[in-house]
Design an enzyme around this catalytic site. Structure first.
Site, mmCIF file in Angstrom:
data_model
loop_
_atom_site.group_PDB
_atom_site.id
_atom_site.type_symbol
_atom_site.label_atom_id
_atom_site.label_comp_id
_atom_site.label_asym_id
_atom_site.label_seq_id
_atom_site.Cartn_x
_atom_site.Cartn_y
_atom_site.Cartn_z
ATOM 1 C CG HIS A 114 34.016 42.257 44.997
ATOM 2 N ND1 HIS A 114 35.565 41.341 44.337
ATOM 3 C CD2 HIS A 114 33.248 42.899 44.929
ATOM 4 C CE1 HIS A 114 35.683 42.934 44.096
ATOM 5 N NE2 HIS A 114 34.747 43.623 43.510
ATOM 6 C CG ASN B 90 39.889 47.027 46.353
ATOM 7 O OD1 ASN B 90 40.895 48.043 46.810
ATOM 8 N ND2 ASN B 90 38.568 46.995 46.158
ATOM 9 C CG ASP B 91 40.990 43.260 40.536
ATOM 10 O OD1 ASP B 91 40.955 42.692 41.561
ATOM 11 O OD2 ASP B 91 40.294 44.126 40.035
ATOM 12 N NE ARG C 248 33.198 47.464 43.884
ATOM 13 C CZ ARG C 248 33.020 47.725 44.827
ATOM 14 N NH1 ARG C 248 32.043 48.766 46.188
ATOM 15 N NH2 ARG C 248 34.300 48.672 45.622
ATOM 16 N NE ARG D 57 33.905 47.869 38.119
ATOM 17 C CZ ARG D 57 34.599 47.616 39.454
ATOM 18 N NH1 ARG D 57 35.624 47.980 39.399
ATOM 19 N NH2 ARG D 57 34.264 46.794 39.932
ATOM 20 C CB CYS E 248 36.850 53.940 42.864
ATOM 21 S SG CYS E 248 37.902 52.494 41.547
ATOM 22 N NE ARG F 88 40.326 42.100 44.585
ATOM 23 C CZ ARG F 88 39.505 42.533 44.441
ATOM 24 N NH1 ARG F 88 39.071 43.617 45.650
ATOM 25 N NH2 ARG F 88 38.156 42.851 43.426
ATOM 26 C CD GLU G 101 40.607 46.956 37.864
ATOM 27 O OE1 GLU G 101 40.248 46.819 38.700
ATOM 28 O OE2 GLU G 101 40.119 46.859 36.379
#
Length: 602
Positions: free
Chosen positions: A216, A487-488, A323, A364, A535, A498, A464
């Site tokens: 992040h 990403n996840d 987020r 989210r 996303c 990650r 995810e």
């Protein structure tokens, strides 16, 4: 001497500037810029702390003198004397004042910066006894930081810049003090909360020792649209305060103390990048439509309501991912009274809706845990062996229904002011879906009972976790749309942390398993007439734009800084001619070899 440090490129572009080191400490140290009129107050804070620590050490000396040799050895008294000498040392005190006056650092930042400068001098001493005094200096600084804790001034978002003279402009950019030079941030690691604080500042780029391409820290760097390199291992140890540094965010290289020839070369690259951004800017108002007439929605990912300004400026047609956890960052997770209450959250979501000027906003619900702790500390230091597999995202929310209900009520109230979509992260079980939907219904009932106005929201789920991607039928029964968090999804499919640079080379968005999960999710949503978007970082990577278009994706959500480059790819694509190529990529054992270059329209 010029040298290079290699890491992972996570935000493109070139940054050239003076290094600002964020030095780690056993205490949480605030790093922010002060206003010129606050300089004296910061110096006073330092002076008060120094006097208090001096008095404390003198009292300890007096008490030691009263003790017998068996109770307090002579070495203890000598050690306290050393600490007093270090406390009054002119190199330390004048250096700290320099960073406050010249760089407008807050007192704590100035103190840890000067500690780093002096500590290096100790390291270079030949005498072993003197080298070991570095530990004493660190202890003295810790005492000062303890004294100053809780007396920090209000954060100033940006330092005022001093205008350079004409003589400065004509000189070598690395010559002289160059107060007005761009600043680049060098740190061992930065939490998401740190990044939000620095987001409001003036840094032209940053480098961290640790981190992965989709940590992040990297994600927020891209949202700031500044060059960044992570996973640079020893950068914070090798780079010195105020060194001239080039950050090559395209190649993942950090060049320290560059020669004039290297500076000129990278200055040219920097100008070329500016020209390319200028060319892309012309596409801002052009609709994102493929050559064969397919309309594509390019949405923005944001962290704070103020980010909507950049989203609109980049030509986004909505927010595909707000987020919301960044509203919670840096607060005490253990105390609900320290978390944003319903009214504060409502006002934030309302500002985001208003900022998007009638375009939809997808919020989210809070996704904390793993590399996004609420308190800003690394979760790798806590009791959880693998926080990525622990209590995070919807699991966190369901474990604390009061917090979740507060957030949902705030979102529903904000929906009265514009179109809001409510997105739930990391669902994997039918039981979690039922619990979540029941709590959302309960939140609506609470607002009705209070007589409070609220609006309708579309409900969506993040895909995810591989388990979710493999049980889409359950999800599509309950939700209006799905959003693929690549990403996840990559992290959990490939068992890769990650945020861990030691396995970053195994993080592969083009892995056949990942691409098949993405393709099947898009296809199933289209078959059932449900909306679907991507996303994750894959949405903003132009290497995947045509592949995702060929899979049938028509909604991409990314950082505003990536929208125009993706739009250019969309405008050049003919989806009617991508089908066979997409099939070849999905059937391949090595999809990455087929991705670039993607086939051009015939």
């Amino acid at each position: 001497m010029t040298f290079a440090v290699h890491g992972l490129p996570v935000a493109r572009g070139i940054a050239i500037g003076r290094a600002v080191l964020v030095v780690s400490s056993r205490l949480d140290v605030a790093h922010y810029f002060i206003k010129p009129e606050e300089v004296e107050a910061e110096i006073d804070r330092l002076r008060v702390a120094r006097n208090a620590v001096s008095e404390e050490l003198q009292k300890l000396q007096a008490s030691v003198a009263l003790m017998g040799p068996n109770e307090a050895p002579h070495e203890l008294s000598a050690l306290l004397e050393v600490h007093l000498m270090l406390l009054q040392d002119e190199v330390l005190t004048s250096g700290v004042k320099h960073w406050i006056v010249e760089r407008l650092y807050n007192a704590e930042w100035a103190l840890t910066t000067q500690l780093e400068v002096v500590a290096r001098q100790f390291d270079e001493m030949e005498d072993e006894y003197l080298r070991e005094r570095k530990a004493d200096l660190e202890q003295v600084v810790e005492r000062l930081l303890h004294r100053m804790k809780g007396t920090a001034a209000v954060l100033a978002p940006t330092p005022p810049r001093r205008k350079r003279s004409a003589e400065d402009e004509d000189s070598d950019p690395t010559a002289g003090d160059a107060i007005d030079a761009p600043l680049v941030l060098i740190a061992h690691d930065l939490s998401p909360a740190d990044m939000l604080q620095f987001k409001k500042s003036v840094f032209a780029g940053f480098v961290t020792d640790v981190g992965g391409r989709t940590s992040h820290t990297a994600i927020v760097a891209r949202s700031m649209d500044i060059p960044a390199v992570v996973g640079a291992r020893t950068a914070s140890q090798l780079v010195r305060q105020d060194d001239w540094v080039i950050i090559d965010g395209d190649a993942g290289v950090v060049i320290v103390d560059p020669s004039p020839i290297i500076l000129a070369e990278y200055g040219f690259k920097q100008r070329q990048g500016d020209l390319e951004r200028g060319r892309l800017a012309r596409l801002r108002h052009k609709p994102a439509v493929t050559l064969d007439g397919q309309r594509v929605d390019l949405l923005a990912n944001i962290e704070l309501p103020e980010d909507t300004l950049g989203a609109v400026k980049a030509g986004a047609v909505g927010v595909g991912l707000f987020r919301s956890e960044f509203l919670f960052m840096g607060r005490e997770a253990q105390s609900l009274t320290r978390l944003p209450d319903e009214e504060e959250q409502y006002q934030a979501y309302k500002r985001a809706v208003e900022g998007m000027q009638g375009m939809p906003v997808t919020i989210r619900t809070i996704d904390v845990g793993a590399d996004k702790p609420l308190d800003g500390k690394s979760v790798r230091d806590d009791a959880h062996l693998n926080p990525a597999l622990g209590l995070r995202a919807i699991r966190w929310s369901l474990a604390d229904p009061a917090m979740f209900l507060t957030q949902v009520r705030a979102i529903l109230r904000a929906a009265a002011h514009g179109e809001i979509h409510l997105l739930i992260p990391m669902l994997a079980h039918a039981s979690e879906i039922r619990q979540t939907l029941a709590l959302i219904d309960f939140a609506r009932a609470e607002l009705d009972n209070r007589g409070m106005v609220h609006g309708h929201v579309k409900l969506g789920a993040m895909i995810e976790v591989p388990a979710a991607a493999l049980t889409l039928r359950i999800f599509l029964k309950h939700f209006d749309f799905l959003s693929i968090g690549t990403n996840d999804l990559i992290q959990y499919t490939l068992a890769i942390d990650r945020a861990d640079e030691s396995v970053a080379h195994l993080y592969d968005p083009a892995h056949p398993a990942v691409l098949r999960l993405v393709a099947e999710t898009i296809a199933e949503c289209r078959r059932q007439g449900k909306g679907v978007s991507v996303c994750g970082e894959m949405a903003g990577d132009i290497a995947f734009t045509r592949l995702l278009l060929g899979m049938g994706l028509r909604s991409f959500s990314m950082h505003p800084s990536q929208i125009l480059a993706v739009k250019q790819e969309v405008l050049r694509a003919d989806t009617s001619k991508l089908t066979r190529w997409v099939e070849q990529v999905l059937e391949s054992d090595d999809p990455a070899s087929l991705l670039l270059p993607a086939p051009a329209p015939q």
